[in-house]
Design an enzyme around this catalytic site. Structure first.
Site, PDB file in Angstrom:
ATOM      1  N   ARG A 105       0.872  -1.180   0.000  1.00  0.00           N
ATOM      2  CA  ARG A 105       0.000   0.000   0.000  1.00  0.00           C
ATOM      3  C   ARG A 105       0.906   1.225   0.000  1.00  0.00           C
ATOM      4  O   ARG A 105       2.127   1.086   0.100  1.00  0.00           O
ATOM      5  CB  ARG A 105      -0.943  -0.019   1.209  1.00  0.00           C
ATOM      6  CG  ARG A 105      -0.229  -0.089   2.536  1.00  0.00           C
ATOM      7  CD  ARG A 105      -1.210  -0.071   3.705  1.00  0.00           C
ATOM      8  NE  ARG A 105      -0.501  -0.359   4.956  1.00  0.00           N
ATOM      9  CZ  ARG A 105      -1.086  -0.460   6.131  1.00  0.00           C
ATOM     10  NH1 ARG A 105      -2.387  -0.301   6.234  1.00  0.00           N
ATOM     11  NH2 ARG A 105      -0.390  -0.717   7.223  1.00  0.00           N
ATOM     12  N   ASN A 143      -4.646   7.307   5.259  1.00  0.00           N
ATOM     13  CA  ASN A 143      -4.448   6.440   6.424  1.00  0.00           C
ATOM     14  C   ASN A 143      -2.987   6.508   6.832  1.00  0.00           C
ATOM     15  O   ASN A 143      -2.094   6.252   6.009  1.00  0.00           O
ATOM     16  CB  ASN A 143      -4.813   4.993   6.081  1.00  0.00           C
ATOM     17  CG  ASN A 143      -4.785   4.106   7.311  1.00  0.00           C
ATOM     18  OD1 ASN A 143      -5.700   4.155   8.141  1.00  0.00           O
ATOM     19  ND2 ASN A 143      -3.733   3.328   7.467  1.00  0.00           N
ATOM     20  N   GLU A 144      -2.740   6.887   8.077  1.00  0.00           N
ATOM     21  CA  GLU A 144      -1.363   6.948   8.611  1.00  0.00           C
ATOM     22  C   GLU A 144      -0.396   7.560   7.603  1.00  0.00           C
ATOM     23  O   GLU A 144       0.568   6.920   7.171  1.00  0.00           O
ATOM     24  CB  GLU A 144      -0.900   5.554   9.048  1.00  0.00           C
ATOM     25  CG  GLU A 144      -1.687   5.022  10.233  1.00  0.00           C
ATOM     26  CD  GLU A 144      -1.103   3.724  10.805  1.00  0.00           C
ATOM     27  OE1 GLU A 144      -0.376   3.023  10.093  1.00  0.00           O
ATOM     28  OE2 GLU A 144      -1.394   3.415  11.973  1.00  0.00           O
ATOM     29  N   CYS A 153      10.076  10.282  -1.496  1.00  0.00           N
ATOM     30  CA  CYS A 153      10.181   9.747  -2.833  1.00  0.00           C
ATOM     31  C   CYS A 153      11.230  10.593  -3.552  1.00  0.00           C
ATOM     32  O   CYS A 153      11.278  11.805  -3.369  1.00  0.00           O
ATOM     33  CB  CYS A 153       8.806   9.834  -3.511  1.00  0.00           C
ATOM     34  SG  CYS A 153       8.802   9.552  -5.280  1.00  0.00           S
ATOM     35  N   CYS A 155      11.702  10.723  -6.966  1.00  0.00           N
ATOM     36  CA  CYS A 155      11.436  10.712  -8.417  1.00  0.00           C
ATOM     37  C   CYS A 155      11.672  12.109  -8.986  1.00  0.00           C
ATOM     38  O   CYS A 155      11.927  13.068  -8.262  1.00  0.00           O
ATOM     39  CB  CYS A 155      10.006  10.249  -8.681  1.00  0.00           C
ATOM     40  SG  CYS A 155       8.778  11.499  -8.324  1.00  0.00           S
ATOM     41  N   CYS A 158       9.404  14.802  -7.616  1.00  0.00           N
ATOM     42  CA  CYS A 158       9.783  15.267  -6.277  1.00  0.00           C
ATOM     43  C   CYS A 158      11.052  16.122  -6.334  1.00  0.00           C
ATOM     44  O   CYS A 158      11.201  17.071  -5.575  1.00  0.00           O
ATOM     45  CB  CYS A 158       9.959  14.076  -5.333  1.00  0.00           C
ATOM     46  SG  CYS A 158       8.365  13.360  -4.870  1.00  0.00           S
ATOM     47  N   GLU A 304      -7.703   3.492  15.917  1.00  0.00           N
ATOM     48  CA  GLU A 304      -7.391   2.059  15.919  1.00  0.00           C
ATOM     49  C   GLU A 304      -6.837   1.734  17.302  1.00  0.00           C
ATOM     50  O   GLU A 304      -5.753   2.176  17.663  1.00  0.00           O
ATOM     51  CB  GLU A 304      -6.338   1.719  14.854  1.00  0.00           C
ATOM     52  CG  GLU A 304      -6.785   2.035  13.440  1.00  0.00           C
ATOM     53  CD  GLU A 304      -5.735   1.682  12.382  1.00  0.00           C
ATOM     54  OE1 GLU A 304      -4.759   0.973  12.715  1.00  0.00           O
ATOM     55  OE2 GLU A 304      -5.882   2.137  11.238  1.00  0.00           O
ATOM     56  N   TRP A 312       2.367  -9.336  11.383  1.00  0.00           N
ATOM     57  CA  TRP A 312       2.235  -9.703   9.971  1.00  0.00           C
ATOM     58  C   TRP A 312       2.845 -11.092   9.753  1.00  0.00           C
ATOM     59  O   TRP A 312       2.139 -12.070   9.645  1.00  0.00           O
ATOM     60  CB  TRP A 312       2.908  -8.648   9.069  1.00  0.00           C
ATOM     61  CG  TRP A 312       2.128  -7.360   8.976  1.00  0.00           C
ATOM     62  CD1 TRP A 312       0.950  -7.065   9.597  1.00  0.00           C
ATOM     63  CD2 TRP A 312       2.461  -6.209   8.203  1.00  0.00           C
ATOM     64  NE1 TRP A 312       0.531  -5.795   9.258  1.00  0.00           N
ATOM     65  CE2 TRP A 312       1.436  -5.248   8.402  1.00  0.00           C
ATOM     66  CE3 TRP A 312       3.522  -5.866   7.348  1.00  0.00           C
ATOM     67  CZ2 TRP A 312       1.447  -3.998   7.772  1.00  0.00           C
ATOM     68  CZ3 TRP A 312       3.528  -4.622   6.730  1.00  0.00           C
ATOM     69  CH2 TRP A 312       2.506  -3.695   6.941  1.00  0.00           C
TER      70      TRP A 312
END
Ligand code: GLA
Ligand code: ZN
Length: 667
Positions: A105, A143-144, A153, A155, A158, A304, A312
């Site tokens: 993700r 999310n977070e 990043c 690239c 950026c 959460e 995991w």
């Protein structure tokens, strides 16, 4: 009626025939809200430009029938495969120049304009679709943010954005060359276009460039979130906007981000497998809650809250009977208005097959469901009157993302950690039942703090490494006006560009308030140092400043070993109406506790009460009342002192806590 308990729910993971059973079980348990859809981009836009909200509409309506409201997450943490296939340039590039692939993700570049256009379109569609839905009460952006974006990043998009950001900051490339000291190793730039993002080099890096890079990155994430917040606010003025923070996570300045939100949310996992976080404790959990409350100086949501074994590839210990409730109560005690449990039911597929939820794989309610249901039954009826209540701290610990970046770029001692030291000071106060705030200690751009220091009798300002004349004045004024300020090693070393200062001995102009100079120091590699404080021997680590005190400076502790044995290590200096304490080392936990106990007593800060180790006392208050929580974080019976004049509103035998029991007192 406010909303106080909920679950993170993924209806798209389960057959639709199951949804009603889930809704009923949630209602029976006392849940009033779900968060949904924060990773559901493909389900909401299965093909470019074709939107499908029907499944989410059905879930929202069904839950609504059972009295359960919805918070929708915008899905920008998981761009779908069709988008990546059509526009592979959305994928992020790491420090080593490698493109990271699809399949996890957050595989996105947040400066990429194609991606941003997709995000804007999606958020606009969602906002318009749910604007008038009474069951949808608010939004979680992404999310977070920052999670998994550690070395991203680099690239081309950026790089250009970084160049523009630098141009705006410095105006001319000459000014940048001067600020960064690029004369070193022939690193002068002739134009902003020549400046790379700090990818992996053959050797070394420029600390000033790194600091700007970190600040740029924080701004980029902030801008990405603000872009979404503006759309939501414009289209859905009646619904709240929040985001789920991660405690001491450092990629985006959370004080900045908090300003863009109605309130802050946080993800609280007190027990993780080692590869996520090796040292977890109730003190660490408390520090995360205190910092999250401090980012906006108000109550928060837990978006959460751990509800089972985490992990995991490997797993954490199982929460013992009562432990989930104790953690939930702790989140509430430190200022949560609402606790949402992650997650409703552990999923069969994907990365998080072992990140357990309230329900096990089988979907049959068991130990965790029953325990949390009982916890909600006892805490729920008290939550309405505690709405908005927060602890009132008289002790503050200064926190600046900019200082953190600078120390992280060059820790000097390999184990020196800025946020680690903040948490160590916090732990010392926490262990004595003294509430603490994390006070904003300057912006990520180096501007002065907006927090009002005078609210605190004691202000601990660890590692004030980067220093400006304005900040020196602020500290000096705080002490002059009667505050107790704690400064430490590595204060005033560098200017705002992360460049060493040369005009004074350390700690710069603060030497007047501190009543000393530091003319030499020792980095304690592979060793510690003994220290004598109030006649007792303690251990200190990582660093030893060699202190030359002024005549009117009191020596509180001396080094007791090495070639500087007998010289001052901790000092105290009366200055104006206040006191400036200087700590030339990182005290071990016992010394930190002894020192903070003395400083609090002298500053008139009283512990809430006495308790056995393993028991937390925390008090929160709002305009209508004040509540003292006593939480036993052990599996054994424990005791504490009940302060006079309080009425027990939760619990049975006041002052005696059963395993993992919580008692609450009003008044
Ligand atoms: C985070 C995320 C969740 C989930 C959990 C467990 O807190 O926000 O989506 O991934 O971790 O890994
Ligand atoms: Zn990029």
């Amino acid at each position: 009626m406010n909303i106080h308990f909920g679950a993170d729910y993924y209806p798209e993971h389960w057959p639709e025939e199951r949804w009603e059973t889930d809704a009923r079980l949630m209602q029976e348990m006392g849940l009033q809200v779900v968060r949904m859809a924060e990773f559901s981009w493909h389900k909401l836009e299965p093909e470019d430009g074709r939107f499908d909200f029907t499944w989410l509409d059905r879930a929202i309506a069904l839950l609504g029938k059972y009295g359960i409201k919805t918070v929708i997450g915008t899905p920008s943490a998981a761009p779908p495969a069709w988008m990546i296939a059509a526009h592979p340039e959305i994928l992020p590039t790491d420090r080593e120049g490698r493109t990271r692939g699809f399949g996890g993700r957050h595989h996105d570049c947040q400066s990429n304009e194609v991606y941003r256009a997709y995000v804007r379109r999606m958020v606009t569609e969602e906002a318009e679709h749910y604007r008038d839905d009474p069951n949808v009460i608010g939004w979680q952006i992404d999310n977070e943010l920052g999670n998994s974006h550690g070395d991203l990043c680099h690239c081309e998009s950026c790089r250009r954005a970084f160049g523009k950001w630098l141009q705006k900051k410095y105006g001319s490339v000459d000014a940048l060359n001067r600020a960064w000291g690029t004369a070193f190793w022939s690193q002068e730039y002739n134009s902003f276009d020549e400046i790379p993002t700090p990818r992996i080099t053959v050797c070394g890096e420029n600390p000033s460039q790194m600091l700007d890079w970190n600040c740029f990155h924080s701004d980029l994430i902030l801008d990405f979130a603000s872009m979404q917040a503006e759309i939501l606010r414009r289209i859905c003025p009646g619904k709240f906007i929040t985001h789920n923070f991660m405690g001491f996570s450092e990629l985006v300045d959370y004080y900045d981000l908090a300003e863009r939100l109605d309130f802050v949310s946080h993800d609280q996992y007190p027990c993780l497998p080692d590869e996520f976080s090796p040292s977890r404790s109730e003190a660490g959990a408390a520090a995360a809650l205190d910092v999250v409350r401090s980012f906006k100086e108000r109550s928060y949501w837990i978006m959460e809250q751990q509800s089972g074994i985490t992990g995991w590839q490997t797993m954490s210990r199982a929460p013992e009977p009562g432990q989930l409730s104790a953690w939930t109560m702790q989140s509430i005690a430190h200022g949560a208005d609402c606790v949402v449990f992650f997650r409703w039911r552990v999923y069969r597929y994907g990365t998080e097959q072992y990140w357990h939820g309230i329900l096990p794989h089988s979907g049959t309610p068991g130990r965790r469901y029953e325990e949390l249901r009982d916890c909600i039954k006892s805490a729920g009826p008290l939550m309405d009157r505690m709405q908005g209540a927060v602890p009132r701290a008289q002790a503050g610990i200064l926190y600046s993302f900019r200082q953190n970046y600078a120390i992280t770029i060059q820790p000097q001692h390999p184990q020196l950690s800025y946020t680690g030291q903040l948490q160590a000071w916090h732990r010392a106060l926490y262990g004595q039942n003294i509430p603490v705030d994390f006070v904003q200690g300057g912006t990520v751009h180096g501007d002065l703090p907006h927090a009002d220091f005078s609210r605190y009798r004691l202000l601990i300002a660890p590692l004030q490494y980067l220093m400006t004349p304005a900040m020196e004045e602020l500290f000096t004024a705080y002490v002059k006006n009667g505050g107790t300020l704690v400064l430490t090693m590595r204060t005033g070393v560098k200017d705002e560009n992360n460049v060493c200062m040369t005009d004074r001995e350390l700690p710069g102009r603060l030497s007047e308030a501190a009543g000393l100079e530091v003319r030499d120091y020792d980095c304690l590699r592979g060793t510690d140092v003994k220290v004598t404080f109030e006649g007792k021997a303690y251990t200190a680590v990582k660093w030893a400043d060699l202190i030359t005190p002024s005549e009117d400076t009191e020596v509180l502790a001396e080094y007791a070993g090495g070639w500087y044995a007998g010289t001052p290590c901790i000092t105290s200096h009366r200055f104006g109406k206040g006191t400036c304490v200087y700590v030339g080392t990182e005290p071990g936990p016992e010394l930190m506790e002894a020192l903070t106990a003395k400083l609090c007593a002298e500053a008139g800060i009283l512990p809430l009460a006495k308790s056995d180790r393993g028991v937390e006392l925390m008090q929160k208050e709002n305009a209508s009342g004040s509540w003292l929580f006593a939480i036993n974080f052990t599996g054994e019976t424990k005791h504490f002192e009940v302060p006079a004049g309080r009425t027990m509103i939760l619990g049975s035998a006041a002052d005696t806590l059963g395993p993992y029991e919580t008692q609450i007192f009003e008044g």
